[in-house]
Each structure stands twice: as structure tokens, then as C-alpha cells.
Design a protein around this motif. Sequence first.
Motif, PDB file in Angstrom:
ATOM      1  N   LEU A 112      45.018  -7.229 -22.363  1.00 25.70           N
ATOM      2  CA  LEU A 112      45.779  -7.358 -23.467  1.00 25.70           C
ATOM      3  C   LEU A 112      47.895  -8.090 -22.638  1.00 25.70           C
ATOM      4  O   LEU A 112      47.491  -7.483 -21.618  1.00 25.70           O
ATOM      5  CB  LEU A 112      45.921  -6.643 -24.922  1.00 25.70           C
ATOM      6  CG  LEU A 112      44.582  -6.785 -24.794  1.00 25.70           C
ATOM      7  CD1 LEU A 112      44.853  -5.106 -26.070  1.00 25.70           C
ATOM      8  CD2 LEU A 112      43.567  -7.483 -25.603  1.00 25.70           C
ATOM      9  N   GLU A 132      49.579  -9.666 -28.342  1.00 22.26           N
ATOM     10  CA  GLU A 132      47.645  -8.864 -28.612  1.00 22.26           C
ATOM     11  C   GLU A 132      47.932  -7.548 -29.137  1.00 22.26           C
ATOM     12  O   GLU A 132      47.039  -7.011 -29.547  1.00 22.26           O
ATOM     13  CB  GLU A 132      46.532  -9.037 -27.503  1.00 22.26           C
ATOM     14  CG  GLU A 132      46.563 -10.542 -27.356  1.00 22.26           C
ATOM     15  CD  GLU A 132      45.986 -10.670 -26.794  1.00 22.26           C
ATOM     16  OE1 GLU A 132      44.944 -12.042 -26.284  1.00 22.26           O
ATOM     17  OE2 GLU A 132      45.922 -10.878 -24.936  1.00 22.26           O
ATOM     18  N   MET A 151      43.531 -15.100 -29.583  1.00 19.99           N
ATOM     19  CA  MET A 151      44.015 -14.118 -29.975  1.00 19.99           C
ATOM     20  C   MET A 151      42.805 -12.409 -30.356  1.00 19.99           C
ATOM     21  O   MET A 151      41.754 -13.064 -30.887  1.00 19.99           O
ATOM     22  CB  MET A 151      44.938 -13.817 -31.654  1.00 19.99           C
ATOM     23  CG  MET A 151      45.144 -12.989 -31.686  1.00 19.99           C
ATOM     24  SD  MET A 151      46.550 -12.121 -30.522  1.00 19.99           S
ATOM     25  CE  MET A 151      47.734 -12.950 -31.040  1.00 19.99           C
TER      26      MET A 151
END
Length: 305
Positions: A164, A168, A1
Motif C-alpha cells: 500500500l 491508501e 484505490m
Amino acid sequence: MVDTDEFVEEKVAEIREEIGDAQAVIALSGGVDSSTAAALAYEAVGDQLTPVYVDTGLMRKGETDEIRETFAYMDSLRIVDAKDRFLDALAGVTDPEEKRHVIGEQFIREFETVAEETGADYLVQGTIYPDRIESEGTIKSHHNVGGLPEVVDFEGIVEPMRDLYKDEVREVARALDLEEIIAERMPFPGPGLAVRILGEVTEEKLEVAREATHVVEDELEEYDPWQAFAAVLGKATGVKGDNRVHGHVVSVRSVESRDGMTARAQEIDWETLQRIQSRITGQNDNVSRVVYDVTHKPPATIEYE
């Protein structure tokens, strides 16, 4: 993450350095991707950025008012009313890919008008990683991936979130203190409700799709779906009162996913499904039946076109 605080600081600095003293534009749809990209860019360069929200007439219920209220702090926000132009361009179009191209082309025309008026040298886009993968694999066309730069002559394209995934992006949106209605918003297709209508897009079908989707989002909120909506499939015989009707068939779809590249249809209890069909058919005399889509992705896509 992703480390959101570090990401925000890094991307704001990158955007500020790349754009410098120039003008930039971004197509703001109200979805979490473009909203997050706009918030990042606005934090970096302020009113040098012109966020452009094009009301295509293909949006969810109340979308334009929500955009106007949520992004009121951006003095440079432009809201373009283009509903009639989009519906005119879509008249008679039934092929799914042709619909996407017509919408993308019309969007470009609207967008480039503002870009030329502002003298923008840079285009900011909310492109994320799955957009690039699915477009390269021709799973679907995205007018935020590759279309605009070919038409409008920009000095540079800025895609701060191109690497991303959706979850995210939501983390970054929260770090930027974007309102929950944006940060937690379900994905919405670039071509809007047009890809939730099989065949020609008409005002009547749009109204059915818009109101039915509103019901579905409301009723399924507790299930926390990745995406939940209603689509208009065609027509079938039904009964309203003592009359036989030939009304629209509405399909309800609700899926779980991490990034939209694969998805599983959610198990919804019977009572909830019955409440959904009762509200949809009760609110619209033009709807004769409601069905629930149990297909995963693959083999189906999440959207219908």
C-alpha cells in the motif's frame, strides 16, 4: 484505490490464520503505518498481540501521552521509557547514517527484550510500499525494513500493508475507525527528531526541534501539507534584546506529496512565515533565526538526514 472494507476483512483473516494461537509483537510508533498495522492485528488476534511503544526521547511533543490515550483499549500495550539509553548511545555521533544505525540498534535492544518476555513467535510490521522501494534503492535506512528479524528469532514476519501507499493506508485507518489524530497524522521518521538535527543530538537541540515542530504543525495545519516540520541546522549570530547571541538556525519545511517518493515545497504566505518565526524565536532564547526551505524532492530528500 484499495477497497478498504474488503482489504480489512481479508487482512484480518490472513493475520488470524498466520498467527493462530501464537504470540506476536509490533513496534508501535504512533504514526499511521504502525498504528494501522497494530489495529488490524489486534482485531485479528486481540491480546495475543503486544504493541510496543518505545519512548526514545526523540518523539514529537506530547506523543507518548497521545499513544497511551489512543491505544488504551489494547490491554497488552507496553510503553518503554528508554530516553536516557538512546541519548547516551547517540552522544558524540554526528554522521547521519551512523545516527540511524545507532538508533536502530538501540531500538532492537529495547524491542527484543519485550519480545523475549512475551515469547513472541511473530513480528508484525507497518512496512508500506515506499519503505521497501526506498530501502532497496538505499535512499534511506529504515529500521522497520529488514533489521529486527535478523536479531530476534521469529517464526514469521507479518506485513499486512507492504503493497500500500500512504494515502491508501490512511483510507484503511479510517475504515478501522482510528482517531483522526492518527489517521490524518503527518509522516514521522523512524529515527524521530534525530534526523531533523544536523550533527550531534543533544537535549537542547531536541527541545528546540520539538517545540519548533509543534509551532510549524500548528501554524500550517490549514495548508494540509503532506509533511511539515522544523529542523535544527547549526548556529548563527543574532540579537536578543541588547545582546548579541550565537543561537540555533531553525529551518521550516512544508511539502506536498502523494507517497513521499517525490515532493514539492509548499508556497506559504509571508504573513504565516513571519508568525512562525516570531513564535519560534520568541519561545526559545537559543534560536537566533528561522529560514524556509523551498527545495523540492528531488533534488533534496524530505527529511534532513
